[in-house]
Write an enzyme that holds these catalytic residues in place. Sequence first.
Site, short mmCIF file in Angstrom:
data_model
loop_
_atom_site.label_atom_id
_atom_site.label_comp_id
_atom_site.label_asym_id
_atom_site.label_seq_id
_atom_site.Cartn_x
_atom_site.Cartn_y
_atom_site.Cartn_z
N ASP A 278 0.86 -1.17 0.00
CA ASP A 278 0.00 0.00 0.00
C ASP A 278 0.91 1.23 0.00
OD1 ASP A 278 -2.37 1.65 0.51
OD2 ASP A 278 -1.57 1.83 2.54
N ASN B 33 -9.17 -0.83 3.56
CA ASN B 33 -9.20 -1.33 2.18
C ASN B 33 -8.07 -2.30 1.88
OD1 ASN B 33 -7.29 0.75 2.34
ND2 ASN B 33 -7.58 1.36 0.22
#
Length: 258
Positions: free
Chosen positions: A8, A209
């Site tokens: 990420d 997420n």
Amino acid sequence: MIQAIFFDIDGTLASFQTHQVPYSTFQTLKALKKQGIKLFIATGRGKDGLDILEGFPFDGYITLNGQYCFTHEKVIYENTIDPLDIQSLLDYLKEKPFPCGFTEEHTKYFNMRNHLVDEIHKITHNDDHPAKDCSEVVHKKIYQCMCFVDEKEEKELLKVMPHCHASRWYPTFCDISPMGGSKQHGIDKFLKYYDIDLSSTMAFGDGGNDIPMLQHVAISVAMNNASDKVKSVVDYVTDDVDHDGIYKACLHYHLLEK
């Protein structure tokens, strides 16, 4: 043996304090690449939000939470929101206006901006896109919508966008994406493309997420700034990015030497 690592960006590679990827993290990435490990981005950002990586040569990019996946040579997967769902969103916005960002391949724009959008831009340095008339957006290829609604209204919104799902890493907004795309799905696309087994994968993340991705790979690592919910699903919790979290986790799993 780890052959592929997925990262990420915001809160993982990039600091929320400096809005940059620390030099020490870049050095760690270089050391991993020297060992032949393939490195991938897995982010909610779009293609236009990758300048923060300073041109580092990742082997692939899962962007927009999995809706747009590409290498430096080609696009290997893309997934757009059904125009019927976009029209339903536009109709919903007429009745219950809120800031909404529409993401195309190379850009994003908002129907309106307010303090909530400005607050996110202060965190990401990636949401300074203009507000404009979005009535024609139904005719565009839209990969993701950034909707500034709370969790209750998110559920109402999904009722009128039945071909979509939502993910959230910050309380003031959610990303609305088409069904079928996710960071997890993007991982599978790249594993097939490079002929790598899932058992040889690792991922780093910090947001809600990231949870499907972290649950999918063989070894999952949460940054220390992650929520308790994220930390509860991973194999290891490392330090935050400002305190060499990526490097420390790689040492822990013997991917690097001191």
